[in-house]
Design a protein around this motif. Sequence first.
Motif, PDB file in Angstrom:
ATOM      1  N   ALA A   1       0.670  -1.048  -0.141  1.00  0.00           N
ATOM      2  CA  ALA A   1       0.114   0.121   0.008  1.00  0.00           C
ATOM      3  C   ALA A   1       0.870   1.235  -0.200  1.00  0.00           C
ATOM      4  N   GLU A   2       1.861   1.218   0.890  1.00  0.00           N
ATOM      5  CA  GLU A   2       2.901   2.488   0.691  1.00  0.00           C
ATOM      6  C   GLU A   2       3.417   2.671  -0.555  1.00  0.00           C
ATOM      7  N   ALA A   3       3.886   1.573  -1.169  1.00  0.00           N
ATOM      8  CA  ALA A   3       4.414   1.464  -2.396  1.00  0.00           C
ATOM      9  C   ALA A   3       3.588   2.005  -3.547  1.00  0.00           C
ATOM     10  N   ARG A   4       2.285   1.718  -3.462  1.00  0.00           N
ATOM     11  CA  ARG A   4       1.374   2.153  -4.297  1.00  0.00           C
ATOM     12  C   ARG A   4       1.082   3.524  -4.179  1.00  0.00           C
ATOM     13  N   THR A   5       0.929   4.174  -2.823  1.00  0.00           N
ATOM     14  CA  THR A   5       0.812   5.580  -2.652  1.00  0.00           C
ATOM     15  C   THR A   5       2.161   6.294  -3.201  1.00  0.00           C
ATOM     16  N   LEU A   6       3.074   5.848  -2.778  1.00  0.00           N
ATOM     17  CA  LEU A   6       4.482   6.432  -3.213  1.00  0.00           C
ATOM     18  C   LEU A   6       4.357   6.357  -4.840  1.00  0.00           C
ATOM     19  N   LEU A   7       3.944   5.396  -5.509  1.00  0.00           N
ATOM     20  CA  LEU A   7       4.024   5.363  -6.759  1.00  0.00           C
ATOM     21  C   LEU A   7       2.913   6.048  -7.393  1.00  0.00           C
TER      22      LEU A   7
END
Length: 141
Positions: A115-121
Amino acid sequence: MINLDLAFAVQIVNFGLLVLVLNIFLYKPIRALLAQRRQEIQSARERAVSVDQQVQEKVAQYEARLRDAKAEVGAKRAELVKEAQAEEASLLDKARQDAAASIASIRERVAKESAEARTLLQKQVDVLSGDICEKILGRSL
């Protein structure tokens, strides 16, 4: 021929005295020794039979104790095997629970990181798409 005279009677008396003397001094002691020896042999046989019987009884007692000991050891072994199986089952259950908890925490961490990677991406996508659009259009947006 044999003459039955006084010499014959003296020889018969002499023979009787010889038999009597030999009986007293030779035959009776020899018979007593033989009787004593026979008695000793008989008592030795009785002792041998008695000892043999005692040995048989001791062997039977030993075998009975051995059987009892083997049965006791077998029972203890079976009990220890059951305890070991119960402990193995509890250890396996604990290991399964630990593994399930570990897998659950790993899945949770992976989901959180995802989820963090998705928001960052997603943030980077917005910035990159703006940069791409500026380059394509040749002007700032």
